[in-house]
Design a protein around this motif. Structure first.
Motif, mmCIF file in Angstrom:
data_model
loop_
_atom_site.group_PDB
_atom_site.id
_atom_site.type_symbol
_atom_site.label_atom_id
_atom_site.label_comp_id
_atom_site.label_asym_id
_atom_site.label_seq_id
_atom_site.Cartn_x
_atom_site.Cartn_y
_atom_site.Cartn_z
ATOM 1 N N MET A 1 0.837 -1.186 0.000
ATOM 2 C CA MET A 1 0.000 0.000 0.000
ATOM 3 C C MET A 1 0.878 1.245 0.000
ATOM 4 S SD MET A 1 -1.295 0.394 3.982
ATOM 5 C CE MET A 1 -1.879 2.058 3.670
ATOM 6 N N THR A 2 0.281 2.355 -0.394
ATOM 7 C CA THR A 2 0.969 3.644 -0.349
ATOM 8 C C THR A 2 0.551 4.387 0.905
ATOM 9 O OG1 THR A 2 1.010 3.785 -2.765
ATOM 10 C CG2 THR A 2 1.323 5.834 -1.536
ATOM 11 N N ARG A 3 1.500 4.731 1.746
ATOM 12 C CA ARG A 3 1.196 5.454 2.984
ATOM 13 C C ARG A 3 0.952 6.926 2.675
ATOM 14 N NH1 ARG A 3 0.231 3.722 7.983
ATOM 15 N NH2 ARG A 3 1.761 5.070 8.962
ATOM 16 N N ALA A 4 -0.044 7.506 3.311
ATOM 17 C CA ALA A 4 -0.344 8.925 3.131
ATOM 18 C C ALA A 4 0.736 9.777 3.781
ATOM 19 C CB ALA A 4 -1.702 9.248 3.739
ATOM 20 N N TYR A 5 0.879 11.000 3.280
ATOM 21 C CA TYR A 5 1.696 11.996 3.972
ATOM 22 C C TYR A 5 0.806 12.558 5.082
ATOM 23 C CZ TYR A 5 4.581 11.833 -0.288
ATOM 24 O OH TYR A 5 5.372 11.435 -1.347
ATOM 25 N N ASN A 6 0.974 12.039 6.293
ATOM 26 C CA ASN A 6 0.036 12.315 7.386
ATOM 27 C C ASN A 6 0.497 13.495 8.235
ATOM 28 O OD1 ASN A 6 -1.767 12.291 9.506
ATOM 29 N ND2 ASN A 6 -1.463 10.149 10.047
ATOM 30 N N PHE A 7 -0.186 14.632 8.081
ATOM 31 C CA PHE A 7 0.112 15.817 8.882
ATOM 32 C C PHE A 7 -1.054 16.156 9.815
ATOM 33 C CE2 PHE A 7 2.986 16.228 5.254
ATOM 34 C CZ PHE A 7 4.167 16.589 5.870
ATOM 35 N N ASN A 8 -1.820 15.143 10.203
ATOM 36 C CA ASN A 8 -2.946 15.362 11.108
ATOM 37 C C ASN A 8 -2.474 15.889 12.455
ATOM 38 O OD1 ASN A 8 -5.355 14.718 9.715
ATOM 39 N ND2 ASN A 8 -4.922 12.529 9.881
ATOM 40 N N ALA A 9 -3.318 16.727 13.063
ATOM 41 C CA ALA A 9 -2.977 17.331 14.353
ATOM 42 C C ALA A 9 -3.247 16.405 15.523
ATOM 43 C CB ALA A 9 -3.748 18.636 14.525
ATOM 44 N N GLY A 10 -4.035 15.375 15.339
ATOM 45 C CA GLY A 10 -4.301 14.419 16.393
ATOM 46 C C GLY A 10 -5.742 13.938 16.372
ATOM 47 N N PRO A 11 -5.918 12.580 16.419
ATOM 48 C CA PRO A 11 -4.883 11.560 16.401
ATOM 49 C C PRO A 11 -3.958 11.739 15.196
ATOM 50 C CG PRO A 11 -6.980 10.564 16.956
ATOM 51 C CD PRO A 11 -7.263 11.985 16.531
ATOM 52 N N ALA A 12 -2.718 11.389 15.427
ATOM 53 C CA ALA A 12 -1.685 11.745 14.455
ATOM 54 C C ALA A 12 -0.869 10.521 14.056
ATOM 55 C CB ALA A 12 -0.786 12.822 15.059
ATOM 56 N N ALA A 13 0.173 10.776 13.281
ATOM 57 C CA ALA A 13 1.015 9.704 12.766
ATOM 58 C C ALA A 13 1.627 8.873 13.883
ATOM 59 C CB ALA A 13 2.123 10.296 11.889
ATOM 60 N N ILE A 14 1.694 7.575 13.646
ATOM 61 C CA ILE A 14 2.375 6.630 14.534
ATOM 62 C C ILE A 14 3.485 5.993 13.700
ATOM 63 C CG2 ILE A 14 2.129 4.452 15.811
ATOM 64 C CD1 ILE A 14 -0.720 5.296 16.492
ATOM 65 N N PRO A 15 4.656 5.776 14.267
ATOM 66 C CA PRO A 15 5.760 5.211 13.473
ATOM 67 C C PRO A 15 5.348 3.918 12.773
ATOM 68 C CG PRO A 15 6.566 5.938 15.612
ATOM 69 C CD PRO A 15 5.072 6.047 15.662
#
Length: 363
Positions: A1-15
């Motif tokens: 899959m292609t991971r999104a460029y996640n710039f969410n403020a929260g809940p946010a990116a997890i490693p």
């Protein structure tokens, strides 16, 4: 899959590495034949998970022995009430530094419990800066001074914390905990919702000096007393066990990265990529926060004179290009990129490139 460029403020990116490990252990944790979230929180297996997460956090943040680490529920919003409920004894006031939306919510909640005063504020500057320590006026009967270390909506951050003598300093670090080294001994209490830098939503970390919670007031509900959870090692009631497990995995990931000093260096390098595009855009992009108070966690910006139509176009085109979460908070509008610990350098490089190309097409 292609991971999104996640710039969410929260809940946010997890490693990604953390997500992959959790996936591998999800159905059968540690050979138990069941998922961790299916286990009793009284089991030796879960108690080990709980203790390991505490020990890792203590190691990474260099938390002194006279502080308790609590894993609670209800988010930072519940802490807005628990803090005054536990600390505002008769004749005492809570002193708050007003730096924006989240500080404002803490102040509002404190006033439902007892007396709260504003010790300093940047409201007249549209919350685009952090008040200097010299601006903070602490009442003689202050039980504590409360600060919000990083405002996710405005995009401002304390670069240094005020020295207050014997008055306990309390900090909401929900959006920048573990992003840099902090001297925990300067604080009476630190709290943070996990869903930005620590892991998934559902668990709130509280780091509190033992003498402050030796005996919480008996007049408040048991679940809202800090001593209840301290005495039970955060196992008084059923904890958010999977969320605590995920926090432990994130802490292991941070340790493997080299600890907080290395994480801070990495964060500043990746954030600089985006701030440089803003500063070198000849006014096409306008940074919101004062430069000296800019957050490395939440980059807030506008387009040429708050051009809302162009900002909507920016959001639409960014989403089509695989970016998520760049729309500014609904209360202030504009644009925002949240670059928490788990946002990789590659995502920031991609955003910087997109911003330059968008400017070239629309300037």
């Amino acid at each position: 899959m292609t991971r999104a460029y996640n710039f969410n403020a929260g809940p946010a990116a997890i490693p990604l590495e953390v997500l992959q490990q959790a996936q591998a252990e999800f159905i059968d944790y540690d050979g138990a034949g069941m998922a961790l979230m299916e286990m009793s929180h009284r089991s030796a297996t879960y108690e080990k998970v709980n203790q390991e997460a505490q020990d890792l956090l203590r190691e990474l943040m260099n938390i002194p022995d006279n502080y308790k680490i609590l894993f609670l529920q209800g988010g930072a919003s519940t802490q807005f009430a628990m803090i005054p409920m536990n600390f505002l004894s008769e004749g005492k006031v809570g002193a708050y530094v007003d730096t924006g939306a989240w500080a404002g919510k803490a102040i509002k909640e404190a006033k439902t419990v007892g007396e709260a005063v504003i010790a300093a504020s940047s409201k007249e500057d549209s919350y685009m800066r952090v008040p200097q320590a010299s601006e903070i006026v602490v009442p003689e009967n202050a039980a504590y001074v409360h600060v919000t270390s990083n405002e996710t909506i405005g995009g401002v951050q304390y670069k240094a914390f005020p020295e207050l003598g014997n008055v306990p300093l309390i900090a909401d670090m929900s959006s920048d905990i573990l992003s840099r080294p902090v001297d925990v001994s300067k604080f009476g209490l630190i709290y943070a919702g996990a869903q930005k830098n620590l892991g998934p939503s559902g668990v709130t970390v509280v780091i509190v000096r033992e003498d402050l919670i030796a005996e919480s007031p008996k007049s408040i509900p048991t679940m809202l007393r800090y001593d209840t959870h301290a005495k039970a090692n955060s196992l008084y009631n059923t904890p958010p066990s999977f969320a605590v497990y995920m926090v432990g995995l994130v802490l292991k990931w941070i340790k493997a990265k080299g600890g907080l000093a290395e994480v801070e260096r990495y964060n500043l390098n990746k954030t600089k990529l985006i701030y440089d595009v803003i500063d070198e855009s000849n006014g096409f992009y306008e940074g919101c926060a004062n430069k000296e108070d800019r957050s490395p966690m939440n980059i807030t910006f506008r387009i040429q004179g708050k051009n809302e139509e162009l900002e909507k176009k920016f959001v639409k085109e960014s989403e089509a290009a695989g970016f998520v979460g760049l729309k500014g908070h609904r209360d202030v509008g504009g644009l925002r990129a949240s670059t928490y610990n788990a946002v990789p350098l590659e995502s920031c490089e991609a955003l910087a490139k997109f911003m330059k190309e968008f400017q070239a097409r629309n300037a």
